[in-house]
Design an enzyme around this catalytic site. Structure first.
Site, PDB file in Angstrom:
ATOM      1  NE  ARG A  25     -29.833  41.422 -21.865  1.00  0.00           N
ATOM      2  CZ  ARG A  25     -28.531  41.358 -21.678  1.00  0.00           C
ATOM      3  NH1 ARG A  25     -27.745  42.248 -22.201  1.00  0.00           N
ATOM      4  NH2 ARG A  25     -28.026  40.421 -20.922  1.00  0.00           N
ATOM      5  NE  ARG A  29     -25.969  48.227 -22.428  1.00  0.00           N
ATOM      6  CZ  ARG A  29     -25.034  47.391 -21.980  1.00  0.00           C
ATOM      7  NH1 ARG A  29     -23.988  47.849 -21.322  1.00  0.00           N
ATOM      8  NH2 ARG A  29     -25.119  46.100 -22.204  1.00  0.00           N
ATOM      9  NE  ARG A  38     -26.787  51.810 -17.034  1.00  0.00           N
ATOM     10  CZ  ARG A  38     -25.790  52.062 -16.189  1.00  0.00           C
ATOM     11  NH1 ARG A  38     -25.852  53.115 -15.398  1.00  0.00           N
ATOM     12  NH2 ARG A  38     -24.745  51.262 -16.130  1.00  0.00           N
ATOM     13  CG  ASP A  74     -29.831  41.416 -15.079  1.00  0.00           C
ATOM     14  OD1 ASP A  74     -29.554  41.879 -16.203  1.00  0.00           O
ATOM     15  OD2 ASP A  74     -29.214  40.465 -14.567  1.00  0.00           O
ATOM     16  CE1 TYR A 151     -22.817  36.611 -15.344  1.00  0.00           C
ATOM     17  CE2 TYR A 151     -24.752  35.365 -16.016  1.00  0.00           C
ATOM     18  CZ  TYR A 151     -23.767  36.295 -16.287  1.00  0.00           C
ATOM     19  OH  TYR A 151     -23.739  36.909 -17.507  1.00  0.00           O
TER      20      TYR A 151
HETATM   21  O1  CP3 Z   1     -35.018  41.770 -22.653  1.00  0.00           O
HETATM   22  C1  CP3 Z   1     -35.271  42.834 -22.039  1.00  0.00           C
HETATM   23  O2  CP3 Z   1     -35.322  43.935 -22.597  1.00  0.00           O
HETATM   24  C2  CP3 Z   1     -35.587  42.763 -20.568  1.00  0.00           C
HETATM   25  C3  CP3 Z   1     -34.547  43.092 -19.678  1.00  0.00           C
HETATM   26  C4  CP3 Z   1     -33.358  42.166 -19.488  1.00  0.00           C
HETATM   27  C5  CP3 Z   1     -32.068  42.641 -19.158  1.00  0.00           C
HETATM   28  N1  CP3 Z   1     -31.264  41.581 -18.892  1.00  0.00           N
HETATM   29  C6  CP3 Z   1     -31.718  44.058 -19.105  1.00  0.00           C
HETATM   30  C7  CP3 Z   1     -30.312  44.447 -19.006  1.00  0.00           C
HETATM   31  C8  CP3 Z   1     -33.285  40.770 -19.486  1.00  0.00           C
HETATM   32  C9  CP3 Z   1     -34.366  39.752 -19.842  1.00  0.00           C
HETATM   33  C10 CP3 Z   1     -31.964  40.419 -19.084  1.00  0.00           C
HETATM   34  C11 CP3 Z   1     -31.519  39.026 -18.918  1.00  0.00           C
HETATM   35  C12 CP3 Z   1     -30.102  38.748 -18.646  1.00  0.00           C
HETATM   36  N2  CP3 Z   1     -29.241  39.418 -17.820  1.00  0.00           N
HETATM   37  C13 CP3 Z   1     -29.422  37.632 -19.146  1.00  0.00           C
HETATM   38  C14 CP3 Z   1     -30.041  36.557 -19.980  1.00  0.00           C
HETATM   39  C15 CP3 Z   1     -30.384  37.039 -21.337  1.00  0.00           C
HETATM   40  C16 CP3 Z   1     -29.409  36.716 -22.366  1.00  0.00           C
HETATM   41  O3  CP3 Z   1     -28.904  37.679 -23.002  1.00  0.00           O
HETATM   42  O4  CP3 Z   1     -29.202  35.525 -22.639  1.00  0.00           O
HETATM   43  C17 CP3 Z   1     -28.098  37.678 -18.662  1.00  0.00           C
HETATM   44  C18 CP3 Z   1     -26.997  36.690 -18.981  1.00  0.00           C
HETATM   45  C19 CP3 Z   1     -28.001  38.810 -17.818  1.00  0.00           C
HETATM   46  C20 CP3 Z   1     -26.824  39.260 -17.006  1.00  0.00           C
HETATM   47  C21 CP3 Z   1     -26.399  40.586 -17.461  1.00  0.00           C
HETATM   48  N3  CP3 Z   1     -27.063  41.760 -17.142  1.00  0.00           N
HETATM   49  C22 CP3 Z   1     -25.341  40.916 -18.331  1.00  0.00           C
HETATM   50  C23 CP3 Z   1     -24.354  39.929 -18.920  1.00  0.00           C
HETATM   51  C24 CP3 Z   1     -25.392  42.316 -18.540  1.00  0.00           C
HETATM   52  C25 CP3 Z   1     -24.538  43.141 -19.465  1.00  0.00           C
HETATM   53  C26 CP3 Z   1     -23.361  43.747 -18.813  1.00  0.00           C
HETATM   54  C27 CP3 Z   1     -22.764  44.818 -19.745  1.00  0.00           C
HETATM   55  O5  CP3 Z   1     -22.502  45.903 -19.227  1.00  0.00           O
HETATM   56  O6  CP3 Z   1     -22.634  44.561 -20.939  1.00  0.00           O
HETATM   57  C28 CP3 Z   1     -26.464  42.809 -17.789  1.00  0.00           C
HETATM   58  C29 CP3 Z   1     -26.895  44.220 -17.713  1.00  0.00           C
HETATM   59  C30 CP3 Z   1     -28.163  44.557 -18.399  1.00  0.00           C
HETATM   60  N4  CP3 Z   1     -29.303  43.824 -18.291  1.00  0.00           N
HETATM   61  C31 CP3 Z   1     -28.412  45.707 -19.185  1.00  0.00           C
HETATM   62  C32 CP3 Z   1     -29.760  45.649 -19.557  1.00  0.00           C
HETATM   63  C33 CP3 Z   1     -30.539  46.673 -20.347  1.00  0.00           C
HETATM   64  C34 CP3 Z   1     -27.431  46.814 -19.508  1.00  0.00           C
HETATM   65  C35 CP3 Z   1     -27.212  47.621 -18.272  1.00  0.00           C
HETATM   66  C36 CP3 Z   1     -26.720  49.027 -18.516  1.00  0.00           C
HETATM   67  O7  CP3 Z   1     -27.522  49.885 -18.938  1.00  0.00           O
HETATM   68  O8  CP3 Z   1     -25.542  49.281 -18.251  1.00  0.00           O
END
Ligand code: CP3
Length: 356
Positions: A25, A29, A38, A74, A151
């Site tokens: 990640r 943010r 964003r 994602d 999911y």
């Molecule tokens: O690692 C990186 O920087 C690459 C980008 C990346 C994102 N998500 C960006 C993201 C990667 C590899 C993921 C994978 C992902 N997405 C996983 C597996 C990784 C892990 O943590 O084990 C999962 C479970 C998800 C599903 C998902 N997407 C969730 C649970 C969330 C968070 C929701 C929240 O609002 O807290 C996301 C959103 C997300 N994915 C964000 C980012 C930067 C935040 C989105 C935003 O800006 O609002």
């Protein structure tokens, strides 16, 4: 600047002069530069627009100094093409409006097709590779069958997995249909990323830590193994330099069944922070690299404490080839970017000292 290939050499288990480091990640943010983009776009808009996705992919490379980039995207972007109605709701996270709850639902799901469903991902990879040509390697990724299935069934994040586990136990045929569809769709998606130029691939199994080892072994591992075997074999000789494309398997929360995680395959075992690195080095077969594993909350500690924790892990690994430093899970959104920079620099400096 000359291309920094430390990450790739390490991922291929070659002996190196230092330990490469990146953060799960890392594009996100905690960075004001991310939040500025964003502010004007939804999360999915940013994933779907290759120019924006590439700009965000590069931010931690240019501003934090990591040794590898991971594509900004994602794991859930596979869903819309397969027929799952995905939304990101503020305050909740991902929501699927038509979750899978029956054998018929599982049968109605389409297989993912990278050309039809996710051409923007492949385009982002091609552009990112060009932009990164004098910088660092690019990592592609996918969710693993269980994490995507959970999911699809739950329809949103959960800590209990009641719908998912009930489906797994009570609808074995539906479970097999669903897991098999994800397995094939993930293989095609990852292979398309390799064709587009991803230099390493990571499989995220974020939620398997909620399973008993027996359920993992019987109802999940065979599908993960199919994905990992297929992608490792597809990636052989597929890198630009004629080398292999390494595959990282991150099974979060699964260190209590690290033997099973190794049986699933891949080239590099990703670790969360719950397993001490000294024990990990003994438990993980030398044919695997190791990725990990500092507690992401460590970045809230003092600089001295961060350094002590980094050195602890580096010394536990010693000169074993194939160690990629990372957080044990994603970086928290309230992390101070200066602390992240300090962490990265510390790994780079201390690993040079310890490996020299
Ligand atoms: O690692 C990186 O920087 C690459 C980008 C990346 C994102 N998500 C960006 C993201 C990667 C590899 C993921 C994978 C992902 N997405 C996983 C597996 C990784 C892990 O943590 O084990 C999962 C479970 C998800 C599903 C998902 N997407 C969730 C649970 C969330 C968070 C929701 C929240 O609002 O807290 C996301 C959103 C997300 N994915 C964000 C980012 C930067 C935040 C989105 C935003 O800006 O609002």
């Amino acid at each position: 600047m000359a291309f920094n290939d430390l990450f790739i050499r390490t991922a291929r288990l070659q002996p190196t002069e230092a330990t490469p480091v990146w953060m799960m990640r890392q594009a996100g943010r905690y960075m004001s530069e991310y939040r500025e983009i964003r502010a004007n776009h939804t999360f999915l808009e940013m994933c779907y627009d290759p120019d924006l996705a590439v700009e965000i992919t590069l931010q931690p490379v240019d501003l934090i100094g990591v040794d590898a980039a991971i594509l900004f995207s994602d794991i859930l972007v596979l869903f819309p093409g397969m027929g799952l109605d995905l939304e990101f709701q503020t305050g909740i996270g991902p929501v699927i409006n038509n979750p899978i709850r029956s054998l018929a639902d599982a049968k109605a799901l389409r297989f993912g097709d990278p050309d039809r469903d996710t051409p923007y991902v492949m385009e982002s990879i091609r552009i990112a590779r060009h932009e990164l040509r004098d910088k660092v390697p690019l990592i592609g990724f996918s969710g693993a069958p269980f994490t995507l299935a959970s999911y699809a069934i739950e329809g949103r994040g959960t800590r209990e997995f009641i719908n998912c586990k009930s489906f797994m136990w009570n609808e074995p045929e539906g479970w097999d249909v669903l897991m098999s569809k994800f397995t094939q769709s993930i293989i095609d998606y990852m292979c398309a990323q390799i064709d587009a130029g991803a230099q390493t691939i990571q499989l995220f199994d974020s939620w398997v830590g909620f399973l008993s080892p027996r359920d993992y072994e019987q109802r999940v591992l065979p599908y993960s193994k199919q994905v990992l075997d297929a992608v490792v074999s597809y990636g052989k000789g597929k890198a630009d330099d004629g080398g292999d494309v390494p595959v990282i398997h991150f099974a979060n929360g699964a260190t209590s069944m690290i033997d099973l995680v190794q049986q699933a395959g891949g080239n590099i075992v990703g670790l969360d922070w719950r397993l001490d690195m000294k024990r990990a080095v003994n438990l993980i077969d030398s044919r695997f690299g190791i990725q990990g594993n500092i507690d992401p909350i460590s970045l809230f500690a003092s600089e001295e404490e961060i350094k002590a924790k980094v050195v602890d892990i580096l010394e536990a690994v010693g000169k074993r080839p194939g160690h990629i430093f990372n957080l044990g899970h994603g970086i928290q959104k309230t992390t101070d970017p200066d602390k992240a920079r300090h962490f990265i620099k510390t790994v780079q400096e201390e690993s040079r000292r310890i490996r020299s």
